[in-house]
Design an enzyme around this catalytic site. Structure first.
Site, PDB file in Angstrom:
ATOM      1  N   HIS A 101      -5.277 -32.352  18.279  1.00 52.12           N
ATOM      2  CA  HIS A 101      -4.125 -33.093  18.785  1.00 52.12           C
ATOM      3  C   HIS A 101      -3.035 -32.148  19.263  1.00 52.12           C
ATOM      4  O   HIS A 101      -1.874 -32.533  19.363  1.00 52.12           O
ATOM      5  CB  HIS A 101      -3.623 -34.059  17.709  1.00 52.12           C
ATOM      6  CG  HIS A 101      -4.710 -34.995  17.279  1.00 52.12           C
ATOM      7  ND1 HIS A 101      -4.989 -36.157  17.944  1.00 52.12           N
ATOM      8  CD2 HIS A 101      -5.633 -34.894  16.286  1.00 52.12           C
ATOM      9  CE1 HIS A 101      -6.027 -36.762  17.371  1.00 52.12           C
ATOM     10  NE2 HIS A 101      -6.442 -36.008  16.368  1.00 52.12           N
TER      11      HIS A 101
ATOM     12  N   GLU B 292      10.603  -4.371   4.839  1.00 52.40           N
ATOM     13  CA  GLU B 292      10.757  -5.791   4.498  1.00 52.40           C
ATOM     14  C   GLU B 292      10.362  -6.046   3.041  1.00 52.40           C
ATOM     15  O   GLU B 292      11.066  -6.738   2.295  1.00 52.40           O
ATOM     16  CB  GLU B 292       9.877  -6.665   5.408  1.00 52.40           C
ATOM     17  CG  GLU B 292      10.221  -6.579   6.880  1.00 52.40           C
ATOM     18  CD  GLU B 292       9.316  -5.598   7.622  1.00 52.40           C
ATOM     19  OE1 GLU B 292       9.117  -4.459   7.127  1.00 52.40           O
ATOM     20  OE2 GLU B 292       8.817  -5.970   8.690  1.00 52.40           O
TER      21      GLU B 292
ATOM     22  N   GLY C 298      -4.891  -2.070   4.954  1.00 48.98           N
ATOM     23  CA  GLY C 298      -4.130  -3.251   4.521  1.00 48.98           C
ATOM     24  C   GLY C 298      -4.871  -4.556   4.768  1.00 48.98           C
ATOM     25  O   GLY C 298      -4.967  -5.420   3.895  1.00 48.98           O
ATOM     26  N   ARG C 299      -5.435  -4.707   5.970  1.00 50.95           N
ATOM     27  CA  ARG C 299      -6.074  -5.984   6.316  1.00 50.95           C
ATOM     28  C   ARG C 299      -7.448  -6.159   5.683  1.00 50.95           C
ATOM     29  O   ARG C 299      -8.081  -7.192   5.840  1.00 50.95           O
ATOM     30  CB  ARG C 299      -6.127  -6.135   7.846  1.00 50.95           C
ATOM     31  CG  ARG C 299      -6.670  -4.933   8.577  1.00 50.95           C
ATOM     32  CD  ARG C 299      -6.285  -4.967  10.054  1.00 50.95           C
ATOM     33  NE  ARG C 299      -6.748  -3.801  10.784  1.00 50.95           N
ATOM     34  CZ  ARG C 299      -6.058  -2.673  10.916  1.00 50.95           C
ATOM     35  NH1 ARG C 299      -4.889  -2.542  10.330  1.00 50.95           N
ATOM     36  NH2 ARG C 299      -6.544  -1.667  11.636  1.00 50.95           N
TER      37      ARG C 299
ATOM     38  N   LYS D 182       0.840  -1.201   0.000  1.00 55.14           N
ATOM     39  CA  LYS D 182       0.000   0.000   0.000  1.00 55.14           C
ATOM     40  C   LYS D 182       0.879   1.256   0.000  1.00 55.14           C
ATOM     41  O   LYS D 182       0.692   2.157  -0.794  1.00 55.14           O
ATOM     42  CB  LYS D 182      -0.922  -0.031   1.219  1.00 55.14           C
ATOM     43  CG  LYS D 182      -1.805   1.163   1.376  1.00 55.14           C
ATOM     44  CD  LYS D 182      -2.751   0.987   2.553  1.00 55.14           C
ATOM     45  CE  LYS D 182      -3.435   2.337   2.832  1.00 55.14           C
ATOM     46  NZ  LYS D 182      -4.396   2.235   3.925  1.00 55.14           N
TER      47      LYS D 182
ATOM     48  N   GLU E 152      -4.887  -6.558  14.968  1.00 60.26           N
ATOM     49  CA  GLU E 152      -4.375  -5.243  14.547  1.00 60.26           C
ATOM     50  C   GLU E 152      -5.505  -4.213  14.637  1.00 60.26           C
ATOM     51  O   GLU E 152      -5.267  -3.042  14.900  1.00 60.26           O
ATOM     52  CB  GLU E 152      -3.804  -5.310  13.118  1.00 60.26           C
ATOM     53  CG  GLU E 152      -2.904  -4.127  12.790  1.00 60.26           C
ATOM     54  CD  GLU E 152      -2.108  -4.298  11.507  1.00 60.26           C
ATOM     55  OE1 GLU E 152      -0.868  -4.458  11.560  1.00 60.26           O
ATOM     56  OE2 GLU E 152      -2.722  -4.271  10.416  1.00 60.26           O
TER      57      GLU E 152
ATOM     58  N   LYS F  19       9.147  -0.466  14.003  1.00 55.24           N
ATOM     59  CA  LYS F  19       9.756  -0.047  12.729  1.00 55.24           C
ATOM     60  C   LYS F  19      10.820   1.018  12.989  1.00 55.24           C
ATOM     61  O   LYS F  19      11.907   0.970  12.426  1.00 55.24           O
ATOM     62  CB  LYS F  19       8.685   0.543  11.799  1.00 55.24           C
ATOM     63  CG  LYS F  19       7.683  -0.453  11.248  1.00 55.24           C
ATOM     64  CD  LYS F  19       6.751   0.257  10.274  1.00 55.24           C
ATOM     65  CE  LYS F  19       5.551  -0.590   9.918  1.00 55.24           C
ATOM     66  NZ  LYS F  19       4.554   0.140   9.124  1.00 55.24           N
TER      67      LYS F  19
HETATM   68  O1  F6P Z   1       2.554  -3.620   9.824  1.00 49.09           O
HETATM   69  C1  F6P Z   1       1.673  -2.600   9.579  1.00 49.09           C
HETATM   70  C2  F6P Z   1       1.163  -2.605   8.218  1.00 49.09           C
HETATM   71  O2  F6P Z   1       0.918  -1.284   7.914  1.00 49.09           O
HETATM   72  C3  F6P Z   1      -0.085  -3.414   8.031  1.00 49.09           C
HETATM   73  O3  F6P Z   1      -1.214  -2.811   8.493  1.00 49.09           O
HETATM   74  C4  F6P Z   1      -0.052  -3.606   6.561  1.00 49.09           C
HETATM   75  O4  F6P Z   1      -0.947  -4.573   6.179  1.00 49.09           O
HETATM   76  C5  F6P Z   1       1.378  -3.967   6.348  1.00 49.09           C
HETATM   77  O5  F6P Z   1       2.055  -3.150   7.272  1.00 49.09           O
HETATM   78  C6  F6P Z   1       1.932  -3.805   4.973  1.00 49.09           C
HETATM   79  O6  F6P Z   1       1.958  -2.470   4.575  1.00 49.09           O
HETATM   80  P1  F6P Z   1       2.185  -2.077   3.060  1.00 49.09           P
HETATM   81  O7  F6P Z   1       1.091  -2.708   2.269  1.00 49.09           O
HETATM   82  O8  F6P Z   1       2.129  -0.590   3.038  1.00 49.09           O
HETATM   83  O9  F6P Z   1       3.522  -2.599   2.631  1.00 49.09           O
END
Ligand code: F6P
Length: 552
Positions: A386, A215, A269-270, A209, A355, A514
């Site tokens: 199990h 990462e 995002g979610r 987003k 979240e 972060k």
């Molecule tokens: O970890 C926080 C967060 O903003 C989530 O809410 C989101 O889904 C994820 O990081 C990934 O963010 P992006 O889509 O901006 O890379």
């Protein structure tokens, strides 16, 4: 009718503390079944052909009345309508929460948040459709002229969990492409994928987003380098596309605008797998499946928007959660899908629910004095039986469970499916019924166990029972029902946000880590500690890591 929020909460918590009119404890369930042979009919709710059974909870008429009053006085319907209408319900980020608009047909107004948003969404959808067709039809090929057979989605959190879950849930032998997902920055994940793909036949989607997530961008650079190395520098971009709200950053990364599929900042995002973030799904499952998934979610949106509170599935699930968390003090919940294809559902729900609802201040910024979102965990049944189900049956505290059962499988091994369903039903039945001392004694006596052993083992073999569970029944797991199911949980989360008066759409809690990672990264890069002050534990661990790595 209760008139203030404070009074409504008092009535809910009182219902959880004081005995019922018949003298039974408010957290017991068996007396409710004993008193009412119609209990299943009264507490089973339907939306399209999905069924939600709340009868195996301790909810009764008094609790339901108090909870429904709470929903009314906290303004659940008004907040739902404000969200649908595109008001800035995400107050701390001053944003709308328009995931419902992502699955609204062109021209629908109520859930669309306005014509401009609908036009934007449908323009991206038609570009995604055309792109998918071009890839599947072979009009769009890789740099060497070969067809794309694999799509690699690089993203994390909401840009990963939804697509991963949906791919696992809906992939079938006729699916046109294979989807792979690179979420974690851990290079072991990339190494495992690397062993299975051919760059000439792989399309890479960078799903972010913000297009700044450390990462994801590290993985995107890594994979872009691999494409350049294997196919030639000038060919890397033709194997990539971006799914993002940050068009400038996509351009800086070298992805041409015709390969960028945008979405608005009104998509969290979610809640984003219905947007451009779902492109890997359209490619892997086929456009028709992707559309059916949107239709299923849309059907649940319409139910949520139209059904009265007392028959509204997401509202009722949210009220059951409040009942467990706030009235009965149960702060954990397990999710057991009895369908291996839903194995990533618990991971998706962990993000969606924790979240969204893991908040300690109200919308007004005041410290919350009551519990909010429970810890959510899970695994597919019957495997989960199990592992952690021991604790759910006999641990000191009840853990409410969501059981998800699918009536018809998409494989021919019907005996396996019967066993699976029998186990799912048996778990819920056992949690409710338990097994008392007399039953254990009779069972052991009948098995010929001697009296001394019976006395010794008796306490270990008793099950308290009266442990709550909710069951969701789907006729089949297919794109439509899957869309319904995920939208059900999404709406449940937004209703809980209203009931607890918190913002379910922000996630400030992920920011601190972060920020703190950056100086630590520098210290790991340079091998020199002491440039940034840390607590003694962090400094000690950092030094030890550098030493073990061989540079300390
Ligand atoms: O970890 C926080 C967060 O903003 C989530 O809410 C989101 O889904 C994820 O990081 C990934 O963010 P992006 O889509 O901006 O890379």
């Amino acid at each position: 009718m209760v008139h203030s929020v404070r009074q409504a909460w008092a009535a809910v918590t009182a219902a959880g503390r004081s005995p019922r009119a018949d003298g039974s404890a408010p957290d017991t369930i068996r007396p409710l079944f004993a008193a009412d042979p119609q209990r299943f009919e009264s507490y089973a709710f339907r939306a399209d052909n999905m069924l939600l059974d709340l009868s195996k909870t301790a909810l009764d008429g008094r609790a339901m009345a108090a909870l429904l009053d709470l929903a009314r006085v906290t303004g659940v319907e008004a907040r739902r309508d404000a969200m649908a209408a595109g008001e800035h319900v995400n107050t701390t980020e001053n944003r709308r929460a328009l995931h419902m608009a992502l699955r609204a047909p062109a021209g629908a107004t109520r859930a669309s948040g306005g014509a401009a948003v609908a036009a934007e969404i449908h323009s991206t959808l038609s570009r995604m459709h055309a792109f998918t067709q071009a890839i599947h039809g072979g009009a769009l090929r890789g740099a060497t002229g070969q067809r794309f057979t694999h799509v690699l989605n690089i993203g994390i959190g909401g840009s990963d969990l939804g697509p991963v879950m949906a791919t696992r849930a809906l992939v079938n032998p006729a699916s046109p492409m294979t989807a792979l997902h690179l979420g974690n920055v851990d290079g072991h994940g990339w190494r495992a994928i690397l062993a299975t793909i051919d760059p000439a036949r792989t399309l890479v989607l960078v799903a972010s987003k913000t297009f700044t997530t450390q990462e994801t961008m590290a993985n995107a650079r890594l994979v872009k380098g691999w494409l350049a190395q294997t196919l030639g520098e000038s060919n890397a971009a033709s194997h990539m596309a971006a799914l993002s709200t940050n068009l400038a950053a996509c351009a800086d990364f070298g992805i041409p605008s015709e390969r960028v599929f945008p979405f608005g900042d009104y998509v969290g995002g979610r809640f984003s797998m219905w947007s451009a973030i779902g492109l890997s799904l359209a490619l892997a499952l086929g456009w028709d499946s992707f559309e059916r998934m949107l239709e299923g979610a849309r059907a649940m949106d319409l139910h949520f928007l139209k059904a009265p509170l007392e028959a509204n599935m997401p509202v009722l699930m949210a009220l059951a959660e409040v009942w467990h968390v706030n009235a009965l003090g149960l702060n954990r919940r397990a999710v057991l899908p009895y369908d291996e294809r839903l194995r990533r559902l618990p991971a998706h729900l962990q993000q969606l629910e924790m979240e969204s609802l893991g908040k300690r201040v109200t919308l007004e910024g005041e410290t919350i004095t009551q519990a909010t979102g429970p810890v959510v965990f899970g695994e597919p049944g019957s495997s989960a039986q199990h592992s952690f189900m021991q604790m759910v049956h006999q641990g000191p505290e009840p853990v409410p469970v969501d059981f998800i059962l699918v009536a018809r499988p998409d494989h021919p091994w019907l005996e396996n499916h019967r066993i699976l369903l029998a186990h799912g039903l048996a778990q819920a039945e056992g949690l409710l019924a338990g097994k008392d001392e007399a039953a254990v004694r009779a069972e052991m006596t009948a098995a010929g166990t001697d009296a001394a052993t019976i006395e010794k083992l008796l306490p270990h073999r008793i099950f308290p029972g009266d442990r709550p569970s909710t069951t969701i029944l789907l006729p089949r797991l297919e794109p439509f029902t899957f869309g319904q199911l995920i939208a059900l949980y999404e709406h449940k989360v937004s209703v809980l946000g209203t009931l607890w008066n918190i913002n379910p759409f922000d996630q400030w809690g992920v920011e601190l880590g972060k920020q703190l990672a950056n100086p630590l990264l520098e210290e790991l890069e340079t091998g020199s500690t002491g440039t940034t002050p840390h607590d003694a534990s962090t400094t000690g661990l950092l030094r030890e890591l550098l030493r073990l790595r061989g540079d300390g």
